[in-house]
Scaffold this motif. Structure first.
Motif, PDB file in Angstrom:
ATOM      1  N   VAL A 121      -1.216  10.710  10.809  1.00 25.01           N
ATOM      2  CA  VAL A 121      -1.416  11.460  11.864  1.00 25.01           C
ATOM      3  C   VAL A 121      -2.445  12.605  11.537  1.00 25.01           C
ATOM      4  O   VAL A 121      -3.352  12.775  12.245  1.00 25.01           O
ATOM      5  N   GLN A 122      -1.940  13.272  10.497  1.00 26.39           N
ATOM      6  CA  GLN A 122      -2.762  14.478   9.994  1.00 26.39           C
ATOM      7  C   GLN A 122      -3.998  14.289   9.330  1.00 26.39           C
ATOM      8  O   GLN A 122      -4.962  14.911   9.926  1.00 26.39           O
ATOM      9  N   VAL A 123      -4.065  13.114   8.904  1.00 32.27           N
ATOM     10  CA  VAL A 123      -5.657  12.933   8.325  1.00 32.27           C
ATOM     11  C   VAL A 123      -6.643  12.600   9.583  1.00 32.27           C
ATOM     12  O   VAL A 123      -7.558  13.134   9.505  1.00 32.27           O
ATOM     13  N   ALA A 124      -6.059  11.781  10.524  1.00 29.09           N
ATOM     14  CA  ALA A 124      -6.905  11.701  11.799  1.00 29.09           C
ATOM     15  C   ALA A 124      -7.169  12.824  12.385  1.00 29.09           C
ATOM     16  O   ALA A 124      -8.364  13.245  12.752  1.00 29.09           O
ATOM     17  N   ASN A 125      -6.262  13.783  12.489  1.00 27.92           N
ATOM     18  CA  ASN A 125      -6.418  15.051  13.203  1.00 27.92           C
ATOM     19  C   ASN A 125      -7.389  15.820  12.523  1.00 27.92           C
ATOM     20  O   ASN A 125      -8.162  16.459  12.982  1.00 27.92           O
ATOM     21  N   PHE A 126      -7.181  16.036  11.298  1.00 25.29           N
ATOM     22  CA  PHE A 126      -7.840  16.880  10.491  1.00 25.29           C
ATOM     23  C   PHE A 126      -9.506  16.506  10.207  1.00 25.29           C
ATOM     24  O   PHE A 126     -10.315  17.075  10.170  1.00 25.29           O
ATOM     25  N   TYR A 127      -9.683  15.161  10.551  1.00 20.15           N
ATOM     26  CA  TYR A 127     -10.862  14.438  10.417  1.00 20.15           C
ATOM     27  C   TYR A 127     -11.699  14.332  11.630  1.00 20.15           C
ATOM     28  O   TYR A 127     -12.810  14.918  11.770  1.00 20.15           O
ATOM     29  N   PHE A 128     -11.039  14.062  12.831  1.00 17.49           N
ATOM     30  CA  PHE A 128     -11.621  13.901  14.287  1.00 17.49           C
ATOM     31  C   PHE A 128     -11.561  15.264  14.899  1.00 17.49           C
ATOM     32  O   PHE A 128     -12.305  15.029  16.006  1.00 17.49           O
ATOM     33  N   VAL A 129     -10.595  15.809  15.035  1.00 15.29           N
ATOM     34  CA  VAL A 129     -10.389  16.979  16.093  1.00 15.29           C
ATOM     35  C   VAL A 129     -10.681  18.391  15.528  1.00 15.29           C
ATOM     36  O   VAL A 129     -10.454  18.749  14.588  1.00 15.29           O
ATOM     37  N   PRO A 130     -11.546  19.052  16.544  1.00 18.42           N
ATOM     38  CA  PRO A 130     -11.638  20.483  16.355  1.00 18.42           C
ATOM     39  C   PRO A 130     -10.327  21.180  16.090  1.00 18.42           C
ATOM     40  O   PRO A 130      -9.411  20.993  16.842  1.00 18.42           O
ATOM     41  N   LEU A 131     -10.642  22.220  15.261  1.00 18.28           N
ATOM     42  CA  LEU A 131      -9.346  22.896  15.148  1.00 18.28           C
ATOM     43  C   LEU A 131      -8.842  23.662  16.501  1.00 18.28           C
ATOM     44  O   LEU A 131      -7.807  23.524  16.662  1.00 18.28           O
ATOM     45  N   SER A 132      -9.449  23.751  17.365  1.00 17.77           N
ATOM     46  CA  SER A 132      -8.972  24.417  18.851  1.00 17.77           C
ATOM     47  C   SER A 132      -8.071  23.494  19.492  1.00 17.77           C
ATOM     48  O   SER A 132      -7.157  23.638  20.111  1.00 17.77           O
ATOM     49  N   HIS A 133      -8.236  22.205  18.934  1.00 23.06           N
ATOM     50  CA  HIS A 133      -7.427  21.225  19.791  1.00 23.06           C
ATOM     51  C   HIS A 133      -6.461  20.494  18.790  1.00 23.06           C
ATOM     52  O   HIS A 133      -5.437  19.658  19.356  1.00 23.06           O
TER      53      HIS A 133
END
Length: 156
Positions: A121-133
């Motif tokens: 989940v975190q790899v996807a979050n850090f790769y695809f999602v902007p910091l604000s989201h």
């Protein structure tokens, strides 16, 4: 506020679907306590951590996402989980000795469960999602995790 609402939702799910309490046996105070922990601890701490992590490891490449996940799961998650369990025990009125015993009982299992869920989940979050989201994405995924944590932390 989102973290508090989602911690509350996780607790309601834990009480109704996992523990099968039914509406008459639902512990409303427990849900409110979990919401308060979400608002006062989870949201600010995790949101702040993501800002620090973005400064420590800037960028959005796959390699950067993996580095962030390793720091998050290797450094932050173990500390955060210990604090979460301790705060929950204190809010539930456990003595220092009871709280320490409960943390020792639950910590390793909770951390191992964390490692089954969060690294991808975190790899996807850090790769695809902007910091604000990122916090919002994590909290949405975390409804299941919050359900588990609520059940684990409130089993006396």
């Amino acid at each position: 506020l989102l973290a508090g609402a989602l911690m509350g939702a996780g607790d309601v799910i834990a009480q109704q679907l996992v523990e099968r309490r039914g509406l008459r046996e639902h512990h409303g105070k427990r849900t409110l306590k979990m919401m308060a922990i979400g608002c006062c601890f989870v949201g600010p701490v995790v949101g702040g951590w993501y800002k620090v992590l973005d400064r420590l490891v800037p960028g959005t490449t796959k390699a950067v996402a993996v580095k962030k996940m390793v720091l998050d799961q290797g450094g932050f998650a173990p500390c955060f989980l210990g604090c979460f369990l301790g705060i929950t025990g204190a809010v539930n009125g456990l003595s220092v000795e009871e709280n320490w015993s409960k943390i020792q009982q639950d910590y390793v299992d909770a951390l191992l469960t964390n490692y089954c869920i969060w690294p991808p989940v975190q790899v996807a979050n850090f790769y695809f999602v902007p910091l604000s989201h990122r916090l919002a994405v994590v909290q949405c995924v975390a409804i299941v995790w919050n359900c588990y944590l609520s059940w684990k932390a409130n089993r006396l």
